[in-house]
Design a protein around this motif. Structure first.
Motif, mmCIF file in Angstrom:
data_model
loop_
_atom_site.group_PDB
_atom_site.id
_atom_site.type_symbol
_atom_site.label_atom_id
_atom_site.label_comp_id
_atom_site.label_asym_id
_atom_site.label_seq_id
_atom_site.Cartn_x
_atom_site.Cartn_y
_atom_site.Cartn_z
ATOM 1 N N LEU A 43 -97.328 -57.932 -2.207
ATOM 2 C CA LEU A 43 -96.790 -58.454 -1.084
ATOM 3 C C LEU A 43 -97.627 -59.318 -0.313
ATOM 4 O O LEU A 43 -97.566 -60.426 0.424
ATOM 5 N N MET A 44 -99.222 -59.372 -0.845
ATOM 6 C CA MET A 44 -100.259 -60.063 -0.236
ATOM 7 C C MET A 44 -100.257 -61.336 -1.158
ATOM 8 O O MET A 44 -101.134 -62.241 -1.028
ATOM 9 N N HIS A 45 -99.667 -61.320 -2.454
ATOM 10 C CA HIS A 45 -99.728 -62.551 -3.404
ATOM 11 C C HIS A 45 -98.458 -62.675 -4.053
ATOM 12 O O HIS A 45 -98.341 -62.660 -5.001
#
Ligand code: SF4
Length: 57
Positions: free
Chosen positions: A7-9
């Motif tokens: 979810l960060m990328h």
């Protein structure tokens, strides 16, 4: 198959494209809008560029 994206990328385009067997070039660049699929299902939409093709396998 595979794992959900980090979810960060989140990948560009459709977030499923790295692991979708139906992915095409447009899937890698353009986020699919919510398509109106009321001609086949009155209560649903689809956020897949190729929803119609997927529907029929
Ligand atoms: S838009 Fe549809 S076909 Fe394209 S990667 Fe996403 S789920 Fe797969």
């Amino acid at each position: 198959k595979g794992l959900p994206p980090n979810l960060m990328h989140i990948p560009p385009g459709c977030p499923f494209h790295p692991r979708c067997p139906m992915a095409q070039d447009v899937c890698r660049t353009d986020v699919p809008p919510l398509y109106d699929v009321t001609d086949v299902d009155a209560d649903r939409g689809s956020a897949c560029h190729f929803w119609r093709e997927c529907l029929h396998g």
